[in-house]
Design a protein around this motif. Sequence first.
Motif, mmCIF file in Angstrom:
data_model
loop_
_atom_site.group_PDB
_atom_site.id
_atom_site.type_symbol
_atom_site.label_atom_id
_atom_site.label_comp_id
_atom_site.label_asym_id
_atom_site.label_seq_id
_atom_site.Cartn_x
_atom_site.Cartn_y
_atom_site.Cartn_z
ATOM 1 N N UNK A 50 0.844 -1.195 0.000
ATOM 2 C CA UNK A 50 0.000 0.000 0.000
ATOM 3 C C UNK A 50 0.878 1.243 0.000
ATOM 4 N N UNK A 51 0.466 2.229 -0.744
ATOM 5 C CA UNK A 51 1.231 3.474 -0.807
ATOM 6 C C UNK A 51 0.863 4.352 0.376
ATOM 7 N N UNK A 52 1.829 4.801 1.167
ATOM 8 C CA UNK A 52 1.499 5.641 2.325
ATOM 9 C C UNK A 52 1.006 7.015 1.884
ATOM 10 N N UNK A 53 0.060 7.567 2.642
ATOM 11 C CA UNK A 53 -0.430 8.907 2.327
ATOM 12 C C UNK A 53 0.693 9.912 2.512
ATOM 13 N N UNK A 54 0.843 10.819 1.570
ATOM 14 C CA UNK A 54 1.949 11.763 1.710
ATOM 15 C C UNK A 54 1.520 13.194 1.444
ATOM 16 N N UNK A 55 0.314 13.425 0.971
ATOM 17 C CA UNK A 55 -0.190 14.775 0.785
ATOM 18 C C UNK A 55 -1.428 14.965 1.649
ATOM 19 N N UNK A 56 -1.504 16.122 2.278
ATOM 20 C CA UNK A 56 -2.674 16.439 3.097
ATOM 21 C C UNK A 56 -3.431 17.582 2.428
ATOM 22 N N UNK A 57 -4.645 17.290 1.996
ATOM 23 C CA UNK A 57 -5.541 18.290 1.410
ATOM 24 C C UNK A 57 -6.531 18.718 2.479
ATOM 25 N N UNK A 58 -6.550 20.013 2.795
ATOM 26 C CA UNK A 58 -7.496 20.539 3.776
ATOM 27 C C UNK A 58 -8.520 21.406 3.048
ATOM 28 N N UNK A 104 -1.790 3.511 24.322
ATOM 29 C CA UNK A 104 -1.110 2.962 23.149
ATOM 30 C C UNK A 104 -1.916 3.369 21.922
ATOM 31 N N UNK A 105 -1.267 4.107 21.024
ATOM 32 C CA UNK A 105 -1.949 4.629 19.842
ATOM 33 C C UNK A 105 -1.556 3.846 18.601
ATOM 34 N N UNK A 106 -2.552 3.335 17.898
ATOM 35 C CA UNK A 106 -2.325 2.737 16.591
ATOM 36 C C UNK A 106 -2.564 3.799 15.535
ATOM 37 N N UNK A 107 -1.493 4.262 14.888
ATOM 38 C CA UNK A 107 -1.576 5.362 13.923
ATOM 39 C C UNK A 107 -1.509 4.826 12.500
ATOM 40 N N UNK A 108 -2.139 5.521 11.549
ATOM 41 C CA UNK A 108 -2.180 5.016 10.168
ATOM 42 C C UNK A 108 -0.793 4.888 9.554
ATOM 43 N N UNK A 109 -0.669 3.959 8.606
ATOM 44 C CA UNK A 109 0.584 3.790 7.860
ATOM 45 C C UNK A 109 0.720 4.912 6.835
ATOM 46 N N UNK A 110 0.847 6.133 7.323
ATOM 47 C CA UNK A 110 0.880 7.298 6.443
ATOM 48 C C UNK A 110 2.204 8.038 6.573
ATOM 49 N N UNK A 111 2.329 9.104 5.798
ATOM 50 C CA UNK A 111 3.497 9.973 5.874
ATOM 51 C C UNK A 111 3.405 10.834 7.132
ATOM 52 N N UNK A 112 4.493 11.495 7.501
ATOM 53 C CA UNK A 112 4.618 12.139 8.811
ATOM 54 C C UNK A 112 3.551 13.184 9.098
ATOM 55 N N UNK A 113 3.196 14.022 8.101
ATOM 56 C CA UNK A 113 2.196 15.071 8.364
ATOM 57 C C UNK A 113 0.878 14.455 8.798
ATOM 58 N N UNK A 114 0.497 13.379 8.129
ATOM 59 C CA UNK A 114 -0.754 12.704 8.467
ATOM 60 C C UNK A 114 -0.660 12.033 9.833
#
Length: 732
Positions: free
Chosen positions: A5-13, A485-495
């Motif tokens: 899976x490709x990690x999220x790397x752009x954040x659109x607000x 304990x936090x399970x965080x998404x397999x995303x890029x750092x900003x996300x």
Amino acid sequence: MNNQKIPNFKVLVLVGAGHANVQVLKHLSMNKYNGLEVILVNDGFSAVYSGMTPGLIENYYKIEEAIIDLPKLCNNSRAILVNDSVTKLDENKNMVYLKEHPPIKFDLLSLNVGSQTKTDHLEISDYAKTINVKPISNLINQLNIIDQIISKKEIVNCSVVGGGIAAIEVSFAIKERFKEKININIISKKLLREKNIKNKTKKILEKFLKLKNIKIINENALSIDENYVISEKKDKILTDISIISSGVMSLPWIEESNINTDKNGFIRVNQTLQTENYKHIFAAGDICSLNFTDRPKSGVMAVRQGEVLKKNIFKFLLEQDLALFKPQSNWLYLIGTGNGNAIMNWKNISLSGHLIWKMKEFIDKKFMNKFKFLKPMSGKISSQTLKLDSKIQNQISINMKCEGCGSKLSKNLLVDYLEKNQSHNTKILSDSTSLKFPNNSITQSIDHIKYFKSMNPYIFGQIAYLHAQNDILASGNKVNSFSVSLGLPNNEKKSQKFFLEYFMEGILSESKKDGGIFASGHTYTSDEPGITINMNGLDFKNQSKADAKEGELIYLTKPLGIGYLMSAFMNNAEEISSFVYKKIINNMTQSNKNILEIINDNEVKILTDISGYGLASHLIDVCSSSNLSAYLDLKDDLLIMNNFEILLKYKSSAYDDNRTASENMIHFKNLITTQKKNIFPILYDPQTSGPLLLSVKEDQKEKFEKSFMTNYGFFPIKIGLFTERKDFSIIV
């Protein structure tokens, strides 16, 4: 084959759920962009469609017909909804600052926040009753003010300050709503100055205004006090309520930013709808001003801009050539005049009547139907992958993501968060925290809940804490400390930073009310984000499931229904509107903490909390531990939403297991009426951050209910009483 899976790397607000941004979300419901996290920031769970506002005011439409359901839209668009308003924009650091949430860092920003009514030319007394037309949600939410005034007076005098199309339509709609109970004066020296409104159309409008007994006062208003609007000629116009529709102005945080604006503070955009000096910031609707031509602000213009915006945002992300916005030089006006009639102004054509209203209704409903999701999205969704920088591409090229202890959050992200929150653990980064307890007896529990897709992570953090808190409260104890304990998404750092901050700030917002100590934490990355909380409690009034007594009444601290309602929401049930979703969220974020004050002053016992196994299972445990049975009288006040059709139609994935585990211990002796037959599935519905189950002596009933009402603002729910042990644990 390794399906990476490709990690999220752009954040659109997306800031604001205006007519353009909602089209971006609709596009996302049918198109998936790998490598993109989407966040909608909007003040409210719904967006009113301006085209239907007159019909909504005059009660032609129900509220559900005239609004866009944002939780449902975001859920289908794989976007996160943050219910808040913006206070500041830092376009150089790419940060959006919010009123009640942590700031959000973005790569791409789309502003569609509308405008506010221009009032700086009016002197308005503190005692004056006024309603601003913009934002539209403000107008709709305050119609009850007129309702209240009319309930107290035989005839109400209403002044509409302004003479544009919006002022005229609102006047017709208000008159249709209240009929002869209201007198309306339109106060303006500039009547119908909009471009392209023909003289014939103006004459038809003036004819209808006269027919409806709506008076036009050809003067400008200078001030408004408690009883009068004062005109520029110093005339006093009697008024009980004033509706202000005298043009629009920008928002303070827009004017305070470094984005190029016009002389009135509106964002200057080019033909691609990008701001002049920040190409990664787009704007549409009332808040923007076209730098290449002059066009009036209107809902029609925002809708047309949305058709280009929904293309250009993704073309920009995919590094493609952007489309150009080409505004019409002439556009269709459809002006509601009340009672199912409207006027059409198109080029040299001016027509009026019921057929024109039906045409307007058809166009408005066609637009709104785009945002209806009557069943789960099916069919093939188009999928594209955003271009990645070399660092992230290298990360993807690794054949296997780290599992085990390597699946942790970046250390820099973690340290940054701890430093920002002035954690005592930042300097030494210790592996544990030493806690001192006043005695050797503590209560300990652990809970994990999986993240609800599209839910505001801040709210989810609150819910996770309150869900864990229930186990401590159910023992009659106070929270002392907790670990997370936090399970965080397999995303890029900003996300990941966004989820880390929002999860934790939501948790801490509730823990501060307990005075609980945040002892330690752990993070890991996962395709299924979630929160685990280990909680410690100090003895307060230690109680257990074995403490129930025969003859005691059984109460719940709040209603049930989270399991099947969230299932219905995820399945796009039409009955789960944004208003119902808000009730669901309010239920889960309603803390049971105040119950400790009540049991201290009353002979009340907390026996258990109702969570994932449902009411029946938890009550059976109490009956078994106390060697009793429970007689239940199930009524509709037990439900968050009194709609049996939804209860029977939708079920949580845990429902069948809960029923199988419990139904042999239940006797449906009195299940005679249709209502009782319809309500019984609630026994097996799993709850998240559910109610506590209490027992109260019969002679303490009134005292307890009064004390509960004082602490919570609503009454507890009586569901039955404990009896001597029978063949079944529960008799319904």
